[in-house]
Design an enzyme around this catalytic site. Structure first.
Site, PDB file in Angstrom:
ATOM      1  N   PRO A 127       0.678  -1.253  -0.154  1.00  0.00           N
ATOM      2  CA  PRO A 127       0.134   0.159  -0.012  1.00  0.00           C
ATOM      3  C   PRO A 127       0.682   1.143  -0.003  1.00  0.00           C
ATOM      4  O   PRO A 127       0.627   2.312  -0.810  1.00  0.00           O
ATOM      5  CB  PRO A 127      -0.723  -0.327   1.241  1.00  0.00           C
ATOM      6  CG  PRO A 127      -0.965  -1.785   1.566  1.00  0.00           C
ATOM      7  CD  PRO A 127       0.291  -2.179   0.996  1.00  0.00           C
ATOM      8  N   ARG A 269     -14.300   0.517 -44.664  1.00  0.00           N
ATOM      9  CA  ARG A 269     -15.348   1.637 -44.247  1.00  0.00           C
ATOM     10  C   ARG A 269     -15.310   2.768 -45.336  1.00  0.00           C
ATOM     11  O   ARG A 269     -14.035   3.496 -45.620  1.00  0.00           O
ATOM     12  CB  ARG A 269     -14.824   2.313 -42.848  1.00  0.00           C
ATOM     13  CG  ARG A 269     -15.520   3.539 -42.187  1.00  0.00           C
ATOM     14  CD  ARG A 269     -16.980   3.414 -41.929  1.00  0.00           C
ATOM     15  NE  ARG A 269     -17.420   4.698 -41.279  1.00  0.00           N
ATOM     16  CZ  ARG A 269     -18.726   4.853 -41.161  1.00  0.00           C
ATOM     17  NH1 ARG A 269     -19.451   3.727 -41.128  1.00  0.00           N
ATOM     18  NH2 ARG A 269     -19.062   5.932 -40.636  1.00  0.00           N
ATOM     19  N   GLN A 280      -5.376  11.067 -46.530  1.00  0.00           N
ATOM     20  CA  GLN A 280      -3.914  11.255 -46.045  1.00  0.00           C
ATOM     21  C   GLN A 280      -3.723  11.387 -44.578  1.00  0.00           C
ATOM     22  O   GLN A 280      -2.644  11.236 -43.897  1.00  0.00           O
ATOM     23  CB  GLN A 280      -3.106  12.339 -46.779  1.00  0.00           C
ATOM     24  CG  GLN A 280      -2.814  11.975 -48.276  1.00  0.00           C
ATOM     25  CD  GLN A 280      -2.078  12.994 -49.089  1.00  0.00           C
ATOM     26  OE1 GLN A 280      -1.953  14.067 -48.730  1.00  0.00           O
ATOM     27  NE2 GLN A 280      -1.489  12.399 -49.957  1.00  0.00           N
ATOM     28  N   GLU A 364       5.286  -3.422 -13.713  1.00  0.00           N
ATOM     29  CA  GLU A 364       6.559  -3.765 -13.923  1.00  0.00           C
ATOM     30  C   GLU A 364       7.531  -2.580 -13.960  1.00  0.00           C
ATOM     31  O   GLU A 364       8.534  -2.586 -14.843  1.00  0.00           O
ATOM     32  CB  GLU A 364       6.962  -4.736 -14.830  1.00  0.00           C
ATOM     33  CG  GLU A 364       5.924  -6.168 -14.641  1.00  0.00           C
ATOM     34  CD  GLU A 364       6.611  -7.489 -15.195  1.00  0.00           C
ATOM     35  OE1 GLU A 364       7.573  -7.542 -15.621  1.00  0.00           O
ATOM     36  OE2 GLU A 364       5.664  -8.305 -15.260  1.00  0.00           O
TER      37      GLU A 364
HETATM   38  N1  COS Z   1      19.989  -6.162 -11.292  1.00  0.00           N
HETATM   39  C1  COS Z   1      20.553  -6.433 -10.039  1.00  0.00           C
HETATM   40  N2  COS Z   1      21.030  -5.763  -9.175  1.00  0.00           N
HETATM   41  C2  COS Z   1      20.395  -4.341  -9.134  1.00  0.00           C
HETATM   42  C3  COS Z   1      19.416  -3.988 -10.168  1.00  0.00           C
HETATM   43  C4  COS Z   1      19.368  -4.813 -11.370  1.00  0.00           C
HETATM   44  N3  COS Z   1      18.840  -4.767 -12.311  1.00  0.00           N
HETATM   45  N4  COS Z   1      19.186  -2.636  -9.941  1.00  0.00           N
HETATM   46  C5  COS Z   1      19.683  -2.387  -8.916  1.00  0.00           C
HETATM   47  N5  COS Z   1      20.365  -3.300  -8.510  1.00  0.00           N
HETATM   48  C6  COS Z   1      21.077  -3.370  -7.135  1.00  0.00           C
HETATM   49  C7  COS Z   1      21.788  -2.237  -6.937  1.00  0.00           C
HETATM   50  O1  COS Z   1      23.272  -2.501  -7.580  1.00  0.00           O
HETATM   51  C8  COS Z   1      22.049  -1.953  -5.444  1.00  0.00           C
HETATM   52  O2  COS Z   1      23.249  -2.925  -4.931  1.00  0.00           O
HETATM   53  P1  COS Z   1      24.161  -2.434  -3.704  1.00  0.00           P
HETATM   54  O3  COS Z   1      23.450  -2.017  -2.848  1.00  0.00           O
HETATM   55  O4  COS Z   1      25.085  -3.755  -3.669  1.00  0.00           O
HETATM   56  O5  COS Z   1      24.713  -1.036  -4.424  1.00  0.00           O
HETATM   57  C9  COS Z   1      20.754  -2.167  -5.098  1.00  0.00           C
HETATM   58  O6  COS Z   1      20.123  -3.021  -6.151  1.00  0.00           O
HETATM   59  C10 COS Z   1      20.010  -1.015  -4.849  1.00  0.00           C
HETATM   60  O7  COS Z   1      19.909  -0.312  -5.819  1.00  0.00           O
HETATM   61  P2  COS Z   1      19.330   1.073  -6.216  1.00  0.00           P
HETATM   62  O8  COS Z   1      20.195   2.009  -5.049  1.00  0.00           O
HETATM   63  O9  COS Z   1      19.325   1.599  -7.631  1.00  0.00           O
HETATM   64  O10 COS Z   1      17.862   0.933  -5.648  1.00  0.00           O
HETATM   65  P3  COS Z   1      16.679   2.258  -5.544  1.00  0.00           P
HETATM   66  O11 COS Z   1      16.274   1.958  -4.312  1.00  0.00           O
HETATM   67  O12 COS Z   1      17.238   3.486  -5.717  1.00  0.00           O
HETATM   68  O13 COS Z   1      15.699   1.744  -6.618  1.00  0.00           O
HETATM   69  C11 COS Z   1      14.585   1.577  -8.585  1.00  0.00           C
HETATM   70  C12 COS Z   1      15.706   1.601  -7.965  1.00  0.00           C
HETATM   71  C13 COS Z   1      13.655   2.885  -8.403  1.00  0.00           C
HETATM   72  C14 COS Z   1      14.901   1.395  -9.962  1.00  0.00           C
HETATM   73  C15 COS Z   1      13.662   0.477  -8.213  1.00  0.00           C
HETATM   74  O14 COS Z   1      13.281   0.381  -6.820  1.00  0.00           O
HETATM   75  C16 COS Z   1      12.492  -0.154  -9.206  1.00  0.00           C
HETATM   76  O15 COS Z   1      12.861  -0.666  -9.879  1.00  0.00           O
HETATM   77  N6  COS Z   1      11.439   0.343  -8.800  1.00  0.00           N
HETATM   78  C17 COS Z   1      10.208  -0.043  -9.608  1.00  0.00           C
HETATM   79  C18 COS Z   1       9.572  -1.292  -8.889  1.00  0.00           C
HETATM   80  C19 COS Z   1       8.658  -1.978  -9.778  1.00  0.00           C
HETATM   81  O16 COS Z   1       9.025  -2.077 -11.067  1.00  0.00           O
HETATM   82  N7  COS Z   1       7.593  -2.330  -9.425  1.00  0.00           N
HETATM   83  C20 COS Z   1       6.237  -2.674 -10.223  1.00  0.00           C
HETATM   84  C21 COS Z   1       6.015  -3.833  -9.250  1.00  0.00           C
HETATM   85  S1  COS Z   1       6.333  -5.471  -9.730  1.00  0.00           S
HETATM   86  S2  COS Z   1       4.774  -5.762 -11.084  1.00  0.00           S
END
Ligand code: COS
Length: 386
Positions: A127, A269, A280, A364
Site C-alpha cells: 500500500p 469503411r 492522407q 513492472e
Molecule cells: N540487477 C541487479 N541488481 C540491481 C539492479 C538490477 N537490475 N538494479 C539495482 N540493483 C542493485 C544495485 O546495484 C544496488 O546494489 P548495492 O546495494 O550492492 O549497491 C541495490 O540493488 C539497490 O539499488 P538502487 O540503489 O538503484 O535502488 P533504489 O532503491 O534506488 O531503486 C529503482 C531503484 C527505483 C529502479 C527500483 O526501486 C525499481 O525498479 N522500482 C520500480 C519497481 C517496480 O517495477 N514495481 C512494479 C511492481 S512489480 S509488477
C-alpha cells in the site's frame, strides 16, 4: 540451448494459430465474464505456455530470451488478459526461484510452475511502497528455524489463483532501503496468509489482482530464496529486468495486432464516397503506427539477444519497456480515432484494447521509473568517463 530453426518456426506457427483460432475469437466472452474459459487454460498448459522460460531439466521449454520474445510477440496479439494467465509463471512468479533459488527450491517448485499445475505470483508492491520498491515494510522476523511474516502486498497479479508467492520482505529492520530486504517462496494456504477481494479494473478483464495479507504467517526458514538474507531486492530487480523485456514484446505484439485491426477497418469503411484509408490524414496514423511498432520489435529482439549473450540489459530492458508501452498506447489511441464513433462502442474491440493497453505503462515499473533507470545509468557512465 537455443532451438533449431525448424522447431522454432513450428512453435511460432502453433502459437499464431492458437492466437488466431482460439484466443482472439474468445475475447468477447472473456471481457464479458471476466474469466478465461477453463478449456483455453488447459490448451495453454498443453502447448507449454506456462513453462516457456523454465529450464528443460525442470519440465519447461527452456527458451532463450530471444525465443521467448518471438513467441510473446505472437501471444501479445491477443487481448492481454490471456497472456496474464501464464505470464507470471513465465516471468515474475517463477524467475526469482529460477535465477536465485537453491537446488531444493528449484526442484520443489519449478516443475509444477512449468506444467501450469501451480500458479506463481510476485509480491513486491505494498500500500505504501510502489515505485520505491527498496522500502518494503512487510517484515520477516526470524524465530528459530522459521520466519514470521507480517504486512500487506497490493495489486498482486494472479494472486487469486496463485499456489506460490515470491514475497519480498524486510528481514533486517535496522538496514534502511534495499539491503534489508529478502525474498521468500511462500505457499498459498499457509496459516496467516489471506487474500483481499479481487479488484475491479479499468481493463484486462479475465486477469485478476488482489491484496495478499500476512498476519503472523509462519514459514520454514528454508523458504528464504537462495538461502541468503539481504539480497531479495536484487533478486526482484533481476526478475524485473527480464520481465520488462517480456512486457515490451507483449506491447509490440499488441500494437501489430491493433494496426491490423485499424487497417481492416480503414479499407472497408467508406466516407465521402471512398474508403477512409485513402485519406492522407489517416495514412499518417497508419504509417506512424507501423514504423513505431517496427522500432519496438527491433529493440525487443536486440535487447533479448544481448541478454542471451550474457550482457547486463537493465538499461536496454527499461528502454524497450518504456518505448513499447508508450508506443502501444499511441497505436491503441489512433485505432479508436480511425474507428470514429465505432471506436467508442463495446461491440468493436478498439475501445477494449485501448483500455487494456493502458496498464502496460504502469506495471513492472512505470515509464517514469524506466526513465530514472536509464538516466541514472547515463549519469554514472558520464561520471566514470571523466
Ligand atoms: N540487477 C541487479 N541488481 C540491481 C539492479 C538490477 N537490475 N538494479 C539495482 N540493483 C542493485 C544495485 O546495484 C544496488 O546494489 P548495492 O546495494 O550492492 O549497491 C541495490 O540493488 C539497490 O539499488 P538502487 O540503489 O538503484 O535502488 P533504489 O532503491 O534506488 O531503486 C529503482 C531503484 C527505483 C529502479 C527500483 O526501486 C525499481 O525498479 N522500482 C520500480 C519497481 C517496480 O517495477 N514495481 C512494479 C511492481 S512489480 S509488477
Amino acid at each position: 540451448m537455443a532451438l533449431d530453426q525448424d522447431t522454432r518456426d513450428q512453435l511460432i506457427t502453433t502459437i499464431r494459430r492458437f492466437v488466431d483460432e482460439r484466443l482472439i475469437p474468445a475475447e468477447p466472452v472473456v471481457a464479458e465474464t471476466d474469466a478465461i474459459p477453463a478449456e483455453i487454460v488447459d490448451e495453454m498448459r498443453e502447448i507449454g505456455l506456462f513453462g516457456l522460460s523454465i529450464p528443460e531439466e525442470f519440465g519447461g521449454l527452456g527458451l532463450t530470451m530471444e525465443e521467448e520474445a518471438l513467441l510473446v510477440l505472437e501471444l501479445g496479439r491477443a487481448a492481454p488478459a490471456f497472456r496474464s494467465m501464464f505470464a507470471t509463471n513465465v516471468g515474475i512468479g517463477s524467475q526469482g526461484i529460477a535465477i536465485d533459488g537453491t537446488p531444493e527450491q528449484k526442484a520443489r517448485y519449478l516443475p509444477r510452475l512449468a506444467s501450469g499445475e501451480l500458479i506463481g505470483s510476485f509480491a513486491l508492491t505494498e500500500p505504501e511502497v510502489g515505485s520505491d520498491a527498496g522500502s518494503v515494510r512487510t517484515s520477516a522476523r526470524r524465530e528459530g528455524d522459521t520466519y514470521v511474516l507480517n504486512g500487506t502486498k497490493r495489486y498482486i497479479t494472479n494472486a487469486p489463483h496463485a499456489g506460490l508467492f515470491t514475497v519480498m520482505a524486510r528481514t533486517d529492520p535496522e538496514a534502511k532501503g534495499a539491503r534489508g530486504v529478502s525474498a521468500f517462496a511462500v505457499e498459498a494456504g499457509t496459516p496467516g496468509l489471506s487474500l483481499g477481494k479481487p479488484e475491479k479494473k479499468m481493463g484486462q478483464q479475465g486477469a485478476h489482482v488482489c491484496d495478499v495479507i500476512f498476519e503472523n504467517c509462519r514459514i520454514p526458514a528454508d523458504a528464504l530464496i537462495g538461502g541468503a538474507e539481504g539480497v531479495g531486492f536484487k533478486t526482484a530487480m533481476k526478475v524485473l529486468d527480464k520481465g520488462r523485456l517480456h512486457i515490451a514484446a507483449a506491447c509490440t505484439g499488441l500494437a501489430e495486432r491493433i494496426t491490423d485491426d485499424m487497417m481492416a477497418y480503414a479499407v472497408s469503411r467508406k466516407q465521402f464516397g471512398k474508403a477512409i484509408a485513402e485519406f492522407q490524414l489517416l495514412q499518417a496514423m497508419f504509417a506512424d503506427s507501423r514504423a513505431e511498432a517496427y522500432a519496438a520489435r527491433c529493440m525487443v529482439l536486440d535487447a533479448a539477444r544481448r541478454r542471451d549473450a550474457g550482457r547486463d540489459v537493465s538499461v536496454e530492458a527499461s528502454c524497450a519497456k518504456m518505448f513499447a508501452s508508450e508506443m502501444v498506447g499511441r497505436v491503441a489511441d489512433r485505432n479508436v480515432q480511425v474507428h470514429g464513433g465505432a471506436g467508442y462502442i463495446r461491440e468493436y474491440r478498439a475501445e477494449q484494447l485501448f483500455r487494456d493497453a493502458r496498464l502496460f505503462r504502469i506495471y513492472e515499473g512505470t515509464t517514469q521509473i524506466q526513465q530514472t533507470i536509464i538516466a541514472n545509468a547515463m549519469i554514472d557512465a558520464a561520471r566514470a568517463a571523466l
